[in-house]
Enzyme design. Structure first.
Site, PDB file in Angstrom:
ATOM      1  N   SER A   1       6.671  -5.096  -5.741  1.00 42.90           N
ATOM      2  CA  SER A   1       6.112  -4.421  -4.545  1.00 42.90           C
ATOM      3  C   SER A   1       6.895  -3.673  -3.992  1.00 42.90           C
ATOM      4  CB  SER A   1       5.772  -5.455  -3.451  1.00 42.90           C
ATOM      5  OG  SER A   1       5.444  -5.131  -2.361  1.00 42.90           O
TER       6      SER A   1
ATOM      7  N   GLN B   1       4.463  -1.500  -7.922  1.00 43.30           N
ATOM      8  CA  GLN B   1       3.452  -1.265  -6.948  1.00 43.30           C
ATOM      9  C   GLN B   1       3.996   0.058  -6.027  1.00 43.30           C
ATOM     10  OE1 GLN B   1       3.543  -2.696  -3.654  1.00 43.30           O
ATOM     11  NE2 GLN B   1       1.979  -1.273  -2.949  1.00 43.30           N
TER      12      GLN B   1
ATOM     13  N   TYR C   1       3.202   1.756  -2.385  1.00 41.65           N
ATOM     14  CA  TYR C   1       2.382   2.043  -1.134  1.00 41.65           C
ATOM     15  C   TYR C   1       2.681   3.504  -0.652  1.00 41.65           C
ATOM     16  CZ  TYR C   1       1.429  -2.966   0.005  1.00 41.65           C
ATOM     17  OH  TYR C   1       0.995  -4.262   0.291  1.00 41.65           O
TER      18      TYR C   1
ATOM     19  N   THR D   1      -1.677   0.939  -4.565  1.00 41.97           N
ATOM     20  CA  THR D   1      -2.447   0.119  -3.865  1.00 41.97           C
ATOM     21  C   THR D   1      -3.293   0.927  -2.711  1.00 41.97           C
ATOM     22  OG1 THR D   1      -0.828  -1.774  -3.743  1.00 41.97           O
ATOM     23  CG2 THR D   1      -2.384  -1.577  -1.771  1.00 41.97           C
TER      24      THR D   1
ATOM     25  N   ARG E   1      -2.880 -10.416  10.753  1.00 43.49           N
ATOM     26  CA  ARG E   1      -2.582 -11.882  10.283  1.00 43.49           C
ATOM     27  C   ARG E   1      -2.132 -12.895  11.406  1.00 43.49           C
ATOM     28  NH1 ARG E   1       0.047  -8.704   5.328  1.00 43.49           N
ATOM     29  NH2 ARG E   1      -1.591  -7.484   4.946  1.00 43.49           N
TER      30      ARG E   1
ATOM     31  N   LYS F   1      -5.082  -0.501  -7.178  1.00 41.46           N
ATOM     32  CA  LYS F   1      -5.442  -1.807  -6.740  1.00 41.46           C
ATOM     33  C   LYS F   1      -5.888  -1.816  -5.292  1.00 41.46           C
ATOM     34  CE  LYS F   1      -2.985  -5.930  -5.598  1.00 41.46           C
ATOM     35  NZ  LYS F   1      -3.150  -6.260  -4.018  1.00 41.46           N
TER      36      LYS F   1
ATOM     37  N   HIS G   1      -7.021  -7.659  -1.396  1.00 44.98           N
ATOM     38  CA  HIS G   1      -5.637  -7.871  -0.799  1.00 44.98           C
ATOM     39  C   HIS G   1      -5.568  -9.252  -0.655  1.00 44.98           C
ATOM     40  CE1 HIS G   1      -2.366  -5.107   0.152  1.00 44.98           C
ATOM     41  NE2 HIS G   1      -1.847  -6.255   0.595  1.00 44.98           N
TER      42      HIS G   1
ATOM     43  N   ARG H   1      -6.299 -10.607   2.806  1.00 46.92           N
ATOM     44  CA  ARG H   1      -5.109 -10.223   3.995  1.00 46.92           C
ATOM     45  C   ARG H   1      -5.524  -8.889   4.778  1.00 46.92           C
ATOM     46  NH1 ARG H   1      -0.442 -12.859   3.307  1.00 46.92           N
ATOM     47  NH2 ARG H   1       0.979 -11.069   3.623  1.00 46.92           N
TER      48      ARG H   1
END
Length: 378
Positions: free
Chosen positions: A107, A128, A130, A156, A165, A252, A276, A279
């Site tokens: 990540s 991954q 962002y 993503t 959350r 993703k 996700h 989330r």
């Protein structure tokens, strides 16, 4: 507890070993957590056909994901703050995945950096991405992933803004943890975790500190992170990312047929049907419930993967039967990591492999590549 037999066993052990704020981070969903729960419960609604008196010898779970050979159609999903479940967590998980023959996805929001993971692996892993407002930083991440010889980029698409959350807010989550009385108590009751963490220097976001502009400490990274996720991210940005990356690209966060069609037009190599992990948009349908329609719509144009809710090898088999070429596990490997470190990640993978192999045989199949909707009970 004797050797864990299920992912649930690993979850129980992880809850005992990992401080509450970090266990809750891995185990939480947005708002009411209805989508998080549906990701799991909707798998249980899918029933399998029991077949008998068929040859069950010489079984194989070997497959391919985006042209790469895998020992079973499972990859370790990108998960933020993995290194807070266990010291050097991303490095340990990457090594376990490599030894097992499945992909590991690092990540952007990892504790161990791209370079840290590259230093302990011998085969390419996936990265991954962002997309942040600071495009120079995004380009730097892409170039660092190239330098580390990452073999796929996972973009993503479903985190332009953060879903709330509640557990993280109530716990005052941060990496490294703040030293409030509540946090000190949580860590004091987990002495083995603390002992491991004292022996590593990796306690904050390794891909960001020292790389992003004006980010040098905990307070500045907190401000930067909340300001940097780019709400303007759109399909037009995918072409730029694909050009700069130049290798296999996976998108993703696709959980809608129309979005799947748009993703297929980008020239990406695969999409991951995902919400996700429940989330982001609470109330969204589960990943497995959306998989058949998405596979029917674009499965002939782009490779389909699935993420979300997998807690057993049976779940993997069901996803493959309904159109997924590969699947991802996030929480299952995090539970293993939190419970037992690198060994726990291996145990999680072994549990999935054994369950998948036995289930496949009892459904009358010997090769995972032959598994299709015919194993699903009407």
């Amino acid at each position: 507890m004797s050797k864990p037999l299920t992912i649930a066993d690993l979850k129980t052990l992880a809850r005992r070993r990992v401080p509450k704020m970090f266990f809750d981070y891995a185990d939480s969903g947005a708002w009411t957590e209805s989508t998080y729960r549906a990701n799991e419960s909707d798998f249980a609604k899918i029933k399998l056909r029991q077949r008998v008196l068929v040859d069950m010898t010489n079984r194989s779970l070997e497959s391919e994901m985006i042209g790469q050979k895998v020992s079973m159609p499972v990859a370790l999903a990108p998960t933020g703050m993995t290194g807070m479940q266990h010291a050097d967590g991303e490095m340990l998980a990457a090594r376990a995945a490599e030894e097992f023959g499945v992909p590991f996805t690092l990540s952007t929001m990892s504790i161990c950096s791209i370079e840290d993971v590259a230093s302990v692996t011998t085969k390419p892993f996936w990265f991954q991405l962002y997309v942040m407002k600071d495009k120079d930083f995004v380009l730097d991440l892409i170039n660092r992933a190239k330098a580390a010889k990452c073999s796929a980029l996972v973009l993503t698409a479903d985190l332009q803004i953060l879903g709330q959350r509640h557990k993280d807010l109530r716990n005052g989550l941060s990496a490294p943890p703040k030293f409030t009385p509540k946090h000190i108590w949580q860590m004091a009751t987990r002495p083995l975790w603390c002992l491991d963490m004292l022996q590593t220097k990796r306690r904050t976001f390794g891909n960001i500190i020292g790389h992003a502009k004006n980010v040098t400490d905990l307070s500045s990274i907190s401000i930067w992170t909340h300001e940097q996720f780019d709400p303007r991210l759109s399909w037009s940005d995918v072409a730029w990312i694909k050009e700069k990356w130049g290798g296999p690209l996976i998108i993703k966060g696709i959980n809608d047929v129309e979005d799947a069609k748009l993703a297929a037009e980008t020239g990406a190599d695969a999409i991951i049907v995902s919400n996700h992990g429940g989330r982001q948009l609470d109330g969204a349908p589960s990943s497995i419930s959306m998989l058949p329609a998405i596979a029917d719509a674009v499965g002939h144009r782009i490779e389909i993967h699935l993420d979300g809710g997998i807690r057993s090898g049976q779940d993997v088999l069901k996803a493959v039967a309904l159109g997924a070429k590969g699947t991802y596990i996030g929480r299952p490997f995090l539970y293993g990591l939190g419970a037992m470190g690198k060994e726990g990640v291996t145990v999680a993978l072994e549990i999935l492999r054994k369950e998948m192999d036995t289930t496949m045989a009892l459904c009358g199949k010997r090769d995972i590549r032959d598994v299709d909707a015919s194993v699903i009970a009407a």
